[in-house]
Design a protein around this motif. Sequence first.
Motif, short mmCIF file in Angstrom:
data_model
loop_
_atom_site.label_atom_id
_atom_site.label_comp_id
_atom_site.label_asym_id
_atom_site.label_seq_id
_atom_site.Cartn_x
_atom_site.Cartn_y
_atom_site.Cartn_z
N ASN A 170 -37.87 17.70 16.65
CA ASN A 170 -39.33 17.60 16.67
C ASN A 170 -39.87 16.97 15.40
OD1 ASN A 170 -39.65 18.67 19.24
ND2 ASN A 170 -39.70 20.78 18.48
N PRO A 190 -40.76 13.62 21.40
CA PRO A 190 -39.48 14.29 21.12
C PRO A 190 -38.33 13.83 22.02
CG PRO A 190 -41.25 15.88 20.98
CD PRO A 190 -41.87 14.59 21.51
N SER A 191 -38.61 13.50 23.28
CA SER A 191 -37.51 13.06 24.15
C SER A 191 -36.90 11.74 23.67
CB SER A 191 -37.99 12.94 25.60
OG SER A 191 -39.04 11.99 25.70
N SER A 192 -37.72 10.85 23.12
CA SER A 192 -37.19 9.59 22.57
C SER A 192 -36.34 9.86 21.34
CB SER A 192 -38.33 8.64 22.21
OG SER A 192 -39.00 8.23 23.37
N ASP A 237 -28.83 11.54 20.55
CA ASP A 237 -27.69 11.51 21.47
C ASP A 237 -26.78 10.32 21.16
OD1 ASP A 237 -28.69 13.74 22.80
OD2 ASP A 237 -29.54 12.56 24.46
N SER A 260 -34.78 12.59 20.72
CA SER A 260 -33.56 13.26 21.19
C SER A 260 -32.56 12.25 21.72
CB SER A 260 -33.91 14.28 22.27
OG SER A 260 -32.77 14.99 22.66
N ARG A 261 -33.02 11.24 22.45
CA ARG A 261 -32.11 10.20 22.95
C ARG A 261 -31.48 9.40 21.80
NH1 ARG A 261 -36.03 10.01 26.93
NH2 ARG A 261 -37.10 8.24 25.97
#
Length: 154
Positions: free
Chosen positions: A51, A61-63, A69, A65-66
């Motif tokens: 975050n 946050p999803s971007s 990854d 997180s990717r």
Amino acid sequence: MERPADLAAAIDAAAETLIAVLDSAAARHQVPPTQLRVLALISSRPETNVNRLAELLDVVPSSASRLCDRLEATGLLRRVADPRDRREVRLVLTAAAQTLLGELAERRQRAVQVVLDRMPQRGQHDLLLALLAFGRAATQVVPEQQTDPAVQTA
């Protein structure tokens, strides 16, 4: 001494040139610039979680997180439970990432040194003084100016 009208433009042009020199030194790495930026951010902020990284990058946050990854898949990043709060997941650079950032810093400094070596000693000295003064001015806390002349402090 009066400031030349085009000083800000000259600084902007010099900054662009410096960025080009630094980018050319970084171009030899197989890691994309965005991922290098993520590694540098995490390196300078060891308590970073996904975050906080998203906030720093100004992405959702999803971007973030990717991105993590991909870095994790290449062995440059690990997600670990925060020892103070196991619900929190911190982002930690691997030894490979730290080596990569160290090599990148060395390459960038060598690239800048090549340019500096083309400058006369006096110019290098003047540049150093100017950069130090610029850095101080940029980080200087400017007290807020009061807009109401009736409000005064003792």
